[in-house]
Design a protein around this motif. Structure first.
Motif, PDB file in Angstrom:
ATOM      1  N   LEU A   1     152.006  55.275 140.687  1.00 41.05           N
ATOM      2  CA  LEU A   1     152.678  56.263 140.546  1.00 41.05           C
ATOM      3  C   LEU A   1     153.785  55.965 139.439  1.00 41.05           C
ATOM      4  N   PRO A   2     154.209  56.369 138.973  1.00 39.25           N
ATOM      5  CA  PRO A   2     155.566  55.942 137.431  1.00 39.25           C
ATOM      6  C   PRO A   2     156.299  55.394 137.868  1.00 39.25           C
ATOM      7  N   GLY A   3     156.572  54.221 137.508  1.00 42.10           N
ATOM      8  CA  GLY A   3     157.301  52.950 137.631  1.00 42.10           C
ATOM      9  C   GLY A   3     157.345  51.792 138.338  1.00 42.10           C
ATOM     10  N   VAL A   4     155.908  52.265 138.714  1.00 44.61           N
ATOM     11  CA  VAL A   4     155.714  51.356 140.288  1.00 44.61           C
ATOM     12  C   VAL A   4     154.695  49.987 139.743  1.00 44.61           C
TER      13      VAL A   4
ATOM     14  N   LEU B   1     160.373  57.417 139.688  1.00 43.18           N
ATOM     15  CA  LEU B   1     160.573  56.091 139.124  1.00 43.18           C
ATOM     16  C   LEU B   1     160.820  55.667 138.308  1.00 43.18           C
ATOM     17  N   SER B   2     160.640  56.615 137.303  1.00 40.97           N
ATOM     18  CA  SER B   2     160.203  55.850 135.660  1.00 40.97           C
ATOM     19  C   SER B   2     160.750  55.566 135.881  1.00 40.97           C
ATOM     20  N   ASP B   3     162.890  56.167 135.773  1.00 40.55           N
ATOM     21  CA  ASP B   3     164.010  54.939 135.070  1.00 40.55           C
ATOM     22  C   ASP B   3     164.307  53.776 136.159  1.00 40.55           C
TER      23      ASP B   3
ATOM     24  N   LEU C   1     154.087  54.529 145.818  1.00 42.15           N
ATOM     25  CA  LEU C   1     153.090  53.320 145.346  1.00 42.15           C
ATOM     26  C   LEU C   1     152.378  54.697 144.530  1.00 42.15           C
ATOM     27  N   ILE C   2     152.002  54.938 145.179  1.00 38.92           N
ATOM     28  CA  ILE C   2     150.105  55.378 144.940  1.00 38.92           C
ATOM     29  C   ILE C   2     150.346  57.061 145.223  1.00 38.92           C
ATOM     30  N   HIS C   3     148.854  57.831 144.133  1.00 37.31           N
ATOM     31  CA  HIS C   3     148.312  58.514 144.972  1.00 37.31           C
ATOM     32  C   HIS C   3     146.982  58.754 144.295  1.00 37.31           C
ATOM     33  N   CYS C   4     146.188  58.744 145.519  1.00 35.35           N
ATOM     34  CA  CYS C   4     145.031  58.664 146.487  1.00 35.35           C
ATOM     35  C   CYS C   4     144.708  60.166 147.171  1.00 35.35           C
ATOM     36  N   GLY C   5     145.642  61.188 146.736  1.00 42.24           N
ATOM     37  CA  GLY C   5     145.027  62.229 147.737  1.00 42.24           C
ATOM     38  C   GLY C   5     144.391  62.233 149.429  1.00 42.24           C
TER      39      GLY C   5
ATOM     40  N   THR D   1     157.704  62.212 144.465  1.00 41.92           N
ATOM     41  CA  THR D   1     156.669  61.774 144.571  1.00 41.92           C
ATOM     42  C   THR D   1     155.312  62.222 145.404  1.00 41.92           C
ATOM     43  N   GLY D   2     155.972  62.600 145.872  1.00 39.99           N
ATOM     44  CA  GLY D   2     155.432  62.672 147.126  1.00 39.99           C
ATOM     45  C   GLY D   2     154.552  64.146 147.288  1.00 39.99           C
ATOM     46  N   TRP D   3     154.853  64.407 149.116  1.00 41.17           N
ATOM     47  CA  TRP D   3     154.837  66.285 149.410  1.00 41.17           C
ATOM     48  C   TRP D   3     155.790  66.716 149.959  1.00 41.17           C
ATOM     49  N   THR D   4     156.728  65.634 150.253  1.00 47.52           N
ATOM     50  CA  THR D   4     157.609  67.116 150.211  1.00 47.52           C
ATOM     51  C   THR D   4     159.010  66.845 149.584  1.00 47.52           C
TER      52      THR D   4
END
Length: 227
Positions: A92-95, A215-217, A15-19, A195-198
């Motif tokens: 993150l995109p599309g969310v 998830l932009s599409d 959903l998000i990226h906050c480091g 969009t994560g770390w994997t």
């Protein structure tokens, strides 16, 4: 309203990226309360759920269980401050479009599935204006695994909507191998997102039902959940 689909969302990297704001807030909490430096890194932590991480830190430093409410309250305040000062955090995109579409659907409901404490999860989402999309969730407040939290949330949702969800109408959107494994354990559909770390190769090797680089599409993502 007849809710037939339940869409679980992981938070960080999905959903998000906050480091590493959660870890930063946790370390700062134990430093401010107990003068313990790098509590997360220096403790014997035996599980992925936040409740188990806290238990490991407290046990490693001989902190009594009666201190937990104070620790959680302080953690929330610190996390709010850390997030407020993180200029790099982002949705993150599309969310937003996906959350709105599911939220306004007459047949589906958003739900969280996260290792975060409930108060930590909602603090993160509220800092970016996404908290109101979620009234259901499985959280890391209890020991166990993510699928244990999911089982509890599914039961809660079934009671709320007076229904029984078919497993093929429950979806888990997540960015990790753990999320794919969790969906398989539950017998529900997995939607992996890169969009994560994997890396994508690792995610695809675990055979999710669907994979998206991001998830932009939104049209294709909604098609995957038949909305």
């Amino acid at each position: 309203m007849s809710i037939q689909k339940l869409i679980f969302w992981d938070i960080d990297g999905t959903l998000i990226h906050c480091g590493s704001d959660g870890r930063k807030a946790l370390n700062r909490t134990f430093y401010e309360l107990y003068n313990i430096e790098n509590a997360f890194e220096s403790s014997d932590i035996g599980g992925a759920m936040d409740s188990m991480i806290l238990s490991g830190i407290m046990k490693s430093h001989s902190i009594g269980k009666d201190q937990l409410p104070k620790i959680v309250r302080h953690y929330q305040k610190v996390l709010e401050d850390v997030l407020a000062n993180n200029k790099e955090k982002r949705i993150l995109p599309g969310v937003p479009e996906l959350l709105r579409t599911i939220h306004h659907s007459n047949s589906s409901e958003n739900a969280l599935l996260t290792s975060n404490l409930r108060i930590g999860a909602m603090t993160k989402l509220n800092s970016m204006g996404l908290g109101d999309f979620f009234k259901l969730g499985g959280f890391g407040d209890e020991p166990g695994e993510k699928w244990d939290a999911a089982y509890a949330c599914i039961r809660e949702a079934e009671e709320m909507y007076d229904t029984v969800f078919s497993r093929d109408q429950i979806f888990l959107i997540g960015d990790s191998v753990y999320d794919i494994e969790c969906a398989a354990k539950l017998g529900i559909k997995s939607i992996a997102v890169g969009t994560g770390w994997t890396d994508a190769e690792s995610l695809l090797a675990h055979k999710p039902d669907h994979f998206f680089p991001d998830l932009s599409d939104t049209e294709e993502v909604l098609k995957a959940i038949d909305l």
